[in-house]
Write a protein that holds these residues in place. Sequence first.
Motif, PDB file in Angstrom:
ATOM      1  N   THR A 137       4.753  20.011  74.835  1.00 52.14           N
ATOM      2  CA  THR A 137       5.860  19.677  73.939  1.00 52.14           C
ATOM      3  C   THR A 137       5.729  18.239  73.442  1.00 52.14           C
ATOM      4  O   THR A 137       5.953  17.961  72.263  1.00 52.14           O
ATOM      5  N   ALA A 138       5.348  17.314  74.321  1.00 54.28           N
ATOM      6  CA  ALA A 138       5.172  15.907  73.916  1.00 54.28           C
ATOM      7  C   ALA A 138       4.077  15.780  72.856  1.00 54.28           C
ATOM      8  O   ALA A 138       4.229  15.036  71.881  1.00 54.28           O
ATOM      9  N   ARG A 139       2.978  16.519  73.021  1.00 55.73           N
ATOM     10  CA  ARG A 139       1.890  16.477  72.024  1.00 55.73           C
ATOM     11  C   ARG A 139       2.365  16.987  70.671  1.00 55.73           C
ATOM     12  O   ARG A 139       2.115  16.377  69.638  1.00 55.73           O
ATOM     13  N   VAL A 140       3.076  18.120  70.691  1.00 59.16           N
ATOM     14  CA  VAL A 140       3.559  18.695  69.435  1.00 59.16           C
ATOM     15  C   VAL A 140       4.577  17.759  68.777  1.00 59.16           C
ATOM     16  O   VAL A 140       4.576  17.575  67.563  1.00 59.16           O
ATOM     17  N   GLN A 141       5.443  17.150  69.582  1.00 54.69           N
ATOM     18  CA  GLN A 141       6.440  16.234  69.024  1.00 54.69           C
ATOM     19  C   GLN A 141       5.779  14.989  68.437  1.00 54.69           C
ATOM     20  O   GLN A 141       6.198  14.509  67.378  1.00 54.69           O
ATOM     21  N   ARG A 142       4.742  14.450  69.117  1.00 58.49           N
ATOM     22  CA  ARG A 142       4.012  13.307  68.552  1.00 58.49           C
ATOM     23  C   ARG A 142       3.385  13.704  67.222  1.00 58.49           C
ATOM     24  O   ARG A 142       3.451  12.962  66.232  1.00 58.49           O
ATOM     25  N   ALA A 143       2.789  14.886  67.185  1.00 59.59           N
ATOM     26  CA  ALA A 143       2.147  15.367  65.958  1.00 59.59           C
ATOM     27  C   ALA A 143       3.162  15.524  64.832  1.00 59.59           C
ATOM     28  O   ALA A 143       2.903  15.139  63.686  1.00 59.59           O
ATOM     29  N   LYS A 144       4.340  16.070  65.150  1.00 54.57           N
ATOM     30  CA  LYS A 144       5.366  16.271  64.111  1.00 54.57           C
ATOM     31  C   LYS A 144       5.847  14.937  63.568  1.00 54.57           C
ATOM     32  O   LYS A 144       6.038  14.771  62.356  1.00 54.57           O
ATOM     33  N   ARG A 145       6.018  13.936  64.446  1.00 55.92           N
ATOM     34  CA  ARG A 145       6.426  12.606  63.967  1.00 55.92           C
ATOM     35  C   ARG A 145       5.343  12.018  63.060  1.00 55.92           C
ATOM     36  O   ARG A 145       5.651  11.451  62.012  1.00 55.92           O
ATOM     37  N   LEU A 146       4.086  12.137  63.456  1.00 54.07           N
ATOM     38  CA  LEU A 146       2.982  11.620  62.636  1.00 54.07           C
ATOM     39  C   LEU A 146       2.910  12.353  61.306  1.00 54.07           C
ATOM     40  O   LEU A 146       2.657  11.749  60.263  1.00 54.07           O
ATOM     41  N   LEU A 147       3.145  13.639  61.334  1.00 50.80           N
ATOM     42  CA  LEU A 147       3.135  14.445  60.115  1.00 50.80           C
ATOM     43  C   LEU A 147       4.246  13.995  59.171  1.00 50.80           C
ATOM     44  O   LEU A 147       4.042  13.872  57.959  1.00 50.80           O
ATOM     45  N   ASP A 148       5.423  13.695  59.725  1.00 48.61           N
ATOM     46  CA  ASP A 148       6.579  13.278  58.922  1.00 48.61           C
ATOM     47  C   ASP A 148       6.473  11.839  58.426  1.00 48.61           C
ATOM     48  O   ASP A 148       6.939  11.519  57.340  1.00 48.61           O
ATOM     49  N   GLU A 149       5.888  10.973  59.248  1.00 52.17           N
ATOM     50  CA  GLU A 149       5.965   9.534  58.975  1.00 52.17           C
ATOM     51  C   GLU A 149       4.684   8.903  58.448  1.00 52.17           C
ATOM     52  O   GLU A 149       4.683   7.719  58.110  1.00 52.17           O
ATOM     53  N   THR A 150       3.582   9.663  58.389  1.00 55.13           N
ATOM     54  CA  THR A 150       2.321   9.093  57.902  1.00 55.13           C
ATOM     55  C   THR A 150       1.667  10.037  56.906  1.00 55.13           C
ATOM     56  O   THR A 150       2.073  11.196  56.761  1.00 55.13           O
ATOM     57  N   ASP A 151       0.653   9.526  56.246  1.00 55.44           N
ATOM     58  CA  ASP A 151      -0.170  10.344  55.354  1.00 55.44           C
ATOM     59  C   ASP A 151      -1.533  10.613  55.989  1.00 55.44           C
ATOM     60  O   ASP A 151      -2.488  10.975  55.308  1.00 55.44           O
ATOM     61  N   SER A 152      -1.631  10.425  57.294  1.00 55.75           N
ATOM     62  CA  SER A 152      -2.898  10.589  57.999  1.00 55.75           C
ATOM     63  C   SER A 152      -3.424  12.007  57.843  1.00 55.75           C
ATOM     64  O   SER A 152      -2.651  12.967  57.776  1.00 55.75           O
ATOM     65  N   PRO A 153      -4.751  12.149  57.807  1.00 56.51           N
ATOM     66  CA  PRO A 153      -5.338  13.491  57.735  1.00 56.51           C
ATOM     67  C   PRO A 153      -5.030  14.290  59.003  1.00 56.51           C
ATOM     68  O   PRO A 153      -4.789  13.713  60.072  1.00 56.51           O
ATOM     69  N   MET A 154      -5.068  15.597  58.890  1.00 57.17           N
ATOM     70  CA  MET A 154      -4.728  16.474  60.015  1.00 57.17           C
ATOM     71  C   MET A 154      -5.615  16.215  61.237  1.00 57.17           C
ATOM     72  O   MET A 154      -5.126  16.238  62.368  1.00 57.17           O
ATOM     73  N   THR A 155      -6.892  15.961  61.026  1.00 59.57           N
ATOM     74  CA  THR A 155      -7.797  15.704  62.151  1.00 59.57           C
ATOM     75  C   THR A 155      -7.352  14.471  62.924  1.00 59.57           C
ATOM     76  O   THR A 155      -7.325  14.462  64.158  1.00 59.57           O
ATOM     77  N   GLU A 156      -6.968  13.429  62.199  1.00 61.02           N
ATOM     78  CA  GLU A 156      -6.506  12.197  62.838  1.00 61.02           C
ATOM     79  C   GLU A 156      -5.195  12.424  63.586  1.00 61.02           C
ATOM     80  O   GLU A 156      -5.009  11.945  64.710  1.00 61.02           O
ATOM     81  N   ILE A 157      -4.283  13.174  62.980  1.00 60.22           N
ATOM     82  CA  ILE A 157      -3.013  13.492  63.640  1.00 60.22           C
ATOM     83  C   ILE A 157      -3.277  14.255  64.933  1.00 60.22           C
ATOM     84  O   ILE A 157      -2.690  13.949  65.979  1.00 60.22           O
ATOM     85  N   ALA A 158      -4.185  15.216  64.876  1.00 54.92           N
ATOM     86  CA  ALA A 158      -4.513  16.011  66.067  1.00 54.92           C
ATOM     87  C   ALA A 158      -5.002  15.118  67.196  1.00 54.92           C
ATOM     88  O   ALA A 158      -4.572  15.255  68.347  1.00 54.92           O
ATOM     89  N   MET A 159      -5.885  14.195  66.876  1.00 50.86           N
ATOM     90  CA  MET A 159      -6.454  13.322  67.907  1.00 50.86           C
ATOM     91  C   MET A 159      -5.408  12.313  68.422  1.00 50.86           C
ATOM     92  O   MET A 159      -5.290  12.099  69.625  1.00 50.86           O
ATOM     93  N   LEU A 160      -4.641  11.711  67.507  1.00 51.08           N
ATOM     94  CA  LEU A 160      -3.624  10.735  67.909  1.00 51.08           C
ATOM     95  C   LEU A 160      -2.524  11.380  68.755  1.00 51.08           C
ATOM     96  O   LEU A 160      -1.958  10.747  69.648  1.00 51.08           O
TER      97      LEU A 160
END
Length: 198
Positions: A137-160
Motif C-alpha cells: 500500500t505504501a508503494r502504491v500510495q507513493r506512486a500515486k502521489r508522484l503521478l499526481d505531483e510530477t511529470d516523471s516518466p512511468m519507469t522513474e515513478i515505478a523505481m522511486l
Amino acid sequence: MLDHAECEQARVGRDPAYDGRFFTGVRTTGIYCRPVCPVRPAHARNVTFFPSAAAAEAAGFRPSLRCRPETAPFCPAWRGSRAIVDRAARLIAEEGALDGEGASVEFLAERVGVGARHLARLFARHLGAPPSQVARTARVQRAKRLLDETDSPMTEIAMLAGFGSLRRFNSVFAEVYGRPPTEIRRAQSKGVPLAQNR
C-alpha cells in the motif's frame, strides 16, 4: 480496536480529527475512503471500517480517487504504546524497508527488535494487515502521489515508489486502482474527472 459507533459518527460528520485514524470501505462500490471524503456518505448498512488503508486493500477495496487516501496523515493509533508498530510502519513508509532485493519481514523485525511472527501479530492487531500489505500500500500510495505531483516518466515513478520493475508497478497499480497509471495520467492532463466505478 475500532469503535463502530464512533467511526460512523466521524464519517457522517466528516470529522477531520479522525482523518487517518480509520478508513471506510463501501461494499456497494468497492471503494474505500477517508472520513473527510466530500462525497455524499453511503448508507451505514453498506460500510465497513478499517484501521488502515492496507487493511481496506487486503479486503478487496480500491482507494477513492476523490479523497485520495494516499494523502491521509499517519494514523495516531500507530503512536504511543504501539512503538514497535509505529517504528516498523515508519521504516516501511519512509525508507521503503520492504522494497527491493534482500528486503524481508524478518530483517524489518530484526531492525525493530522483535521476531517476524510477533511483528506480524502486532501489525494484524493494530493495523489489520500484515507488513507486506502495508508495504504494498505504501508503494502504491507513493506512486500515486508522484503521478499526481510530477511529470516523471512511468519507469522513474515505478523505481522511486519502490517497485522492482515497471511491469510490477503497472500490475499492482491497476489491481489497486482498477485502471492503469497511464489512464489516470491521461485523464489528469486533459482535466477529465475519472469515474470511481468501472
